[in-house]
Each structure stands twice: as structure tokens, then as C-alpha cells.
Design a protein around this motif. Structure first.
Motif, PDB file in Angstrom:
ATOM      1  N   ASP A 219       0.837  -1.202   0.000  1.00 23.47           N
ATOM      2  CA  ASP A 219       0.000   0.000   0.000  1.00 23.47           C
ATOM      3  C   ASP A 219       0.867   1.244   0.000  1.00 23.47           C
ATOM      4  O   ASP A 219       2.071   1.173   0.224  1.00 23.47           O
ATOM      5  CB  ASP A 219      -0.955  -0.014   1.205  1.00 23.47           C
ATOM      6  N   ASP A 220       0.210   2.379  -0.239  1.00 25.72           N
ATOM      7  CA  ASP A 220       0.909   3.665  -0.234  1.00 25.72           C
ATOM      8  C   ASP A 220       0.499   4.493   0.980  1.00 25.72           C
ATOM      9  O   ASP A 220       0.474   5.710   0.928  1.00 25.72           O
ATOM     10  CB  ASP A 220       0.651   4.435  -1.531  1.00 25.72           C
ATOM     11  N   GLY A 221       0.215   3.810   2.055  1.00 25.60           N
ATOM     12  CA  GLY A 221      -0.271   4.471   3.262  1.00 25.60           C
ATOM     13  C   GLY A 221       0.826   4.890   4.220  1.00 25.60           C
ATOM     14  O   GLY A 221       1.953   5.198   3.821  1.00 25.60           O
ATOM     15  N   LEU A 222       0.480   4.865   5.493  1.00 24.82           N
ATOM     16  CA  LEU A 222       1.341   5.384   6.550  1.00 24.82           C
ATOM     17  C   LEU A 222       2.488   4.465   6.939  1.00 24.82           C
ATOM     18  O   LEU A 222       3.435   4.904   7.579  1.00 24.82           O
ATOM     19  CB  LEU A 222       0.502   5.679   7.802  1.00 24.82           C
ATOM     20  N   GLY A 223       2.407   3.183   6.605  1.00 27.03           N
ATOM     21  CA  GLY A 223       3.427   2.230   7.041  1.00 27.03           C
ATOM     22  C   GLY A 223       3.203   1.853   8.493  1.00 27.03           C
ATOM     23  O   GLY A 223       2.228   2.263   9.124  1.00 27.03           O
ATOM     24  N   LEU A 224       4.105   1.050   9.026  1.00 24.15           N
ATOM     25  CA  LEU A 224       4.009   0.663  10.433  1.00 24.15           C
ATOM     26  C   LEU A 224       4.557   1.777  11.313  1.00 24.15           C
ATOM     27  O   LEU A 224       5.575   2.387  10.971  1.00 24.15           O
ATOM     28  CB  LEU A 224       4.833  -0.598  10.717  1.00 24.15           C
ATOM     29  N   PRO A 225       3.914   2.033  12.436  1.00 22.18           N
ATOM     30  CA  PRO A 225       4.476   3.013  13.365  1.00 22.18           C
ATOM     31  C   PRO A 225       5.868   2.565  13.800  1.00 22.18           C
ATOM     32  O   PRO A 225       6.085   1.390  14.061  1.00 22.18           O
ATOM     33  CB  PRO A 225       3.505   2.999  14.547  1.00 22.18           C
ATOM     34  N   GLU A 226       6.802   3.488  13.859  1.00 18.93           N
ATOM     35  CA  GLU A 226       8.184   3.133  14.201  1.00 18.93           C
ATOM     36  C   GLU A 226       8.324   2.567  15.605  1.00 18.93           C
ATOM     37  O   GLU A 226       9.206   1.775  15.861  1.00 18.93           O
ATOM     38  CB  GLU A 226       9.095   4.342  14.014  1.00 18.93           C
TER      39      GLU A 226
ATOM     40  N   THR B 113       8.964   3.096  -0.491  1.00 12.23           N
ATOM     41  CA  THR B 113       9.373   4.477  -0.714  1.00 12.23           C
ATOM     42  C   THR B 113       8.408   5.145  -1.687  1.00 12.23           C
ATOM     43  O   THR B 113       8.062   4.542  -2.687  1.00 12.23           O
ATOM     44  CB  THR B 113      10.804   4.499  -1.281  1.00 12.23           C
ATOM     45  N   PRO B 114       7.903   6.331  -1.451  1.00 11.55           N
ATOM     46  CA  PRO B 114       8.252   7.243  -0.362  1.00 11.55           C
ATOM     47  C   PRO B 114       7.508   6.941   0.934  1.00 11.55           C
ATOM     48  O   PRO B 114       7.933   7.350   1.996  1.00 11.55           O
ATOM     49  CB  PRO B 114       7.858   8.609  -0.911  1.00 11.55           C
ATOM     50  N   HIS B 115       6.383   6.223   0.860  1.00 10.59           N
ATOM     51  CA  HIS B 115       5.679   5.843   2.074  1.00 10.59           C
ATOM     52  C   HIS B 115       4.797   4.649   1.771  1.00 10.59           C
ATOM     53  O   HIS B 115       4.416   4.410   0.634  1.00 10.59           O
ATOM     54  CB  HIS B 115       4.846   7.008   2.634  1.00 10.59           C
ATOM     55  N   GLY B 116       4.513   3.888   2.798  1.00 11.86           N
ATOM     56  CA  GLY B 116       3.674   2.708   2.638  1.00 11.86           C
ATOM     57  C   GLY B 116       4.330   1.484   3.237  1.00 11.86           C
ATOM     58  O   GLY B 116       5.379   1.563   3.894  1.00 11.86           O
ATOM     59  N   LEU B 117       3.701   0.353   3.001  1.00 15.77           N
ATOM     60  CA  LEU B 117       4.148  -0.902   3.590  1.00 15.77           C
ATOM     61  C   LEU B 117       3.888  -2.024   2.601  1.00 15.77           C
ATOM     62  O   LEU B 117       2.872  -2.033   1.915  1.00 15.77           O
ATOM     63  CB  LEU B 117       3.385  -1.175   4.892  1.00 15.77           C
TER      64      LEU B 117
ATOM     65  N   GLN C 274      11.531  -6.137   9.378  1.00 12.52           N
ATOM     66  CA  GLN C 274      10.943  -4.818   9.391  1.00 12.52           C
ATOM     67  C   GLN C 274      12.015  -3.789   9.180  1.00 12.52           C
ATOM     68  O   GLN C 274      13.056  -3.847   9.803  1.00 12.52           O
ATOM     69  CB  GLN C 274      10.300  -4.611  10.768  1.00 12.52           C
ATOM     70  N   GLY C 275      11.792  -2.873   8.286  1.00 13.48           N
ATOM     71  CA  GLY C 275      12.725  -1.788   8.075  1.00 13.48           C
ATOM     72  C   GLY C 275      11.986  -0.465   8.123  1.00 13.48           C
ATOM     73  O   GLY C 275      10.785  -0.426   7.941  1.00 13.48           O
ATOM     74  N   HIS C 276      12.715   0.568   8.336  1.00 11.45           N
ATOM     75  CA  HIS C 276      12.098   1.901   8.372  1.00 11.45           C
ATOM     76  C   HIS C 276      12.859   2.795   7.406  1.00 11.45           C
ATOM     77  O   HIS C 276      14.076   2.781   7.365  1.00 11.45           O
ATOM     78  CB  HIS C 276      12.167   2.498   9.782  1.00 11.45           C
ATOM     79  N   ASP C 277      12.109   3.568   6.646  1.00 13.25           N
ATOM     80  CA  ASP C 277      12.743   4.459   5.689  1.00 13.25           C
ATOM     81  C   ASP C 277      12.681   5.912   6.121  1.00 13.25           C
ATOM     82  O   ASP C 277      12.850   6.805   5.335  1.00 13.25           O
ATOM     83  CB  ASP C 277      12.125   4.278   4.298  1.00 13.25           C
ATOM     84  N   ARG C 278      12.421   6.138   7.382  1.00 15.26           N
ATOM     85  CA  ARG C 278      12.318   7.521   7.882  1.00 15.26           C
ATOM     86  C   ARG C 278      13.539   7.889   8.649  1.00 15.26           C
ATOM     87  O   ARG C 278      14.217   7.163   9.237  1.00 15.26           O
ATOM     88  CB  ARG C 278      11.092   7.671   8.774  1.00 15.26           C
TER      89      ARG C 278
END
Length: 163
Positions: A94-101, A132-136, A159-163
């Protein structure tokens, strides 16, 4: 069981149609602003009934999570068999918020816990990856031919974070 996935292992599995019906039902009940795209390419592979039901249920839970939590405008669901026909991969991106960090894999929701258990039951692997740029992207891969004495699948959430 989902419509089309009933019957014994000797019956053809209507996984693609069941997933199409799922997408239609969710769009009819939910936010019509969420565009759902489905790509199924089984390359003639015979997907065992239990695995087909597990793939369907994982896709169902992942789509529910996208609709409830992601604030996404698009979700892509794909089920693909590799060229050799030795594995099948489900991807829900998806192009949503992703998982909370702050959420670790140990704090995963009940839905993700259920997904993890289904993956383990079929000796698969599971990854949650940032988009990238956002989503999961949820990626679950399953072997189509598993040796009886084989080891349990890799279900540690990557799990990775792109922020």
C-alpha cells in the motif's frame, strides 16, 4: 471457507476468483477512495487447498489492516508462482502510513500474529517492508513442495524503516 475454495485437495482451487470476490466485497463495504489492484499469475501450478485458503486469509487480513489503519489511496495485491513452480508469493503493498516506528515485531497486532501463524503452518517466510516514499509491503512466500522432514519456515518479521 471462502466461496470457491471448498472441496477436497483433488479439486481445482479457485484462488484467483476468491481474491477477486474479496476485493469487490471490500470495495463495496469500505472506502471507495481506496483503489485495489489484483494480479494473480499461478502459471498453471497446483496450489494445495490448505495453502490456497491460507493465502486468501492472509490477503483478507492484510487488506483489512490497510483499510483500517494505513490511510492509503492504493493497495496492490499479487499472488505469483516463480518460474520453476517451486514457490508462491503473496504481496500486499500500500501507499499508506506504514508501520508506526515504535511498534516492534513483538508488539504486532492480533491480525499480524494470525498472519505469522498461517505462514508458519505452511513453512513460509514473512516480511514487512517499507515502501518508498511511504507505505508498507507485506510479503509472504511459500514453498509448493515441502519435504516432510523440512525445518519450520522463517516467520520472523523483517521490518525496516525508511524515515
Amino acid at each position: 471457507r471462502p466461496y470457491g475454495l471448498q472441496g477436497g485437495e483433488e479439486h481445482d482451487i479457485a484462488l484467483e476468483q476468491a481474491l477477486r470476490d474479496l476485493v469487490k466485497q471490500r470495495q463495496a463495504r469500505g472506502d471507495r477512495a481506496l483503489a485495489c489492484r489484483l494480479n494473480v499469475s499461478l502459471a498453471g501450478a497446483a496450489i494445495p487447498q490448505r495453502l490456497a485458503v491460507a493465502i486468501y486469509r492472509i490477503a483478507q487480513e492484510a487488506l483489512t489492516n490497510v483499510m483500517r489503519h494505513a490511510n492509503a489511496s492504493t493497495v496492490d495485491i499479487s499472488v505469483l508462482v516463480d518460474v520453476a513452480g517451486s514457490s508462491v508469493m503473496l504481496t500486499v503493498e500500500d501507499d499508506g502510513l506504514g508501520l508506526p516506528e515504535q511498534r516492534s515485531s513483538a508488539e504486532a497486532s492480533l491480525g499480524l500474529t494470525g498472519i505469522r501463524e498461517r505462514v508458519l503452518a505452511h513453512r513460509g517466510s514473512l516480511a514487512l517492508l517499507p515502501v518508498t516514499p511511504h507505505g508498507l509491503a507485506l510479503v509472504a512466500a511459500f514453498p509448493l513442495a515441502v519435504a516432510v522432514s523440512g525445518a519450520a519456515g522463517n516467520v520472523a518479521l523483517t521490518q525496516g524503516h525508511d524515515r
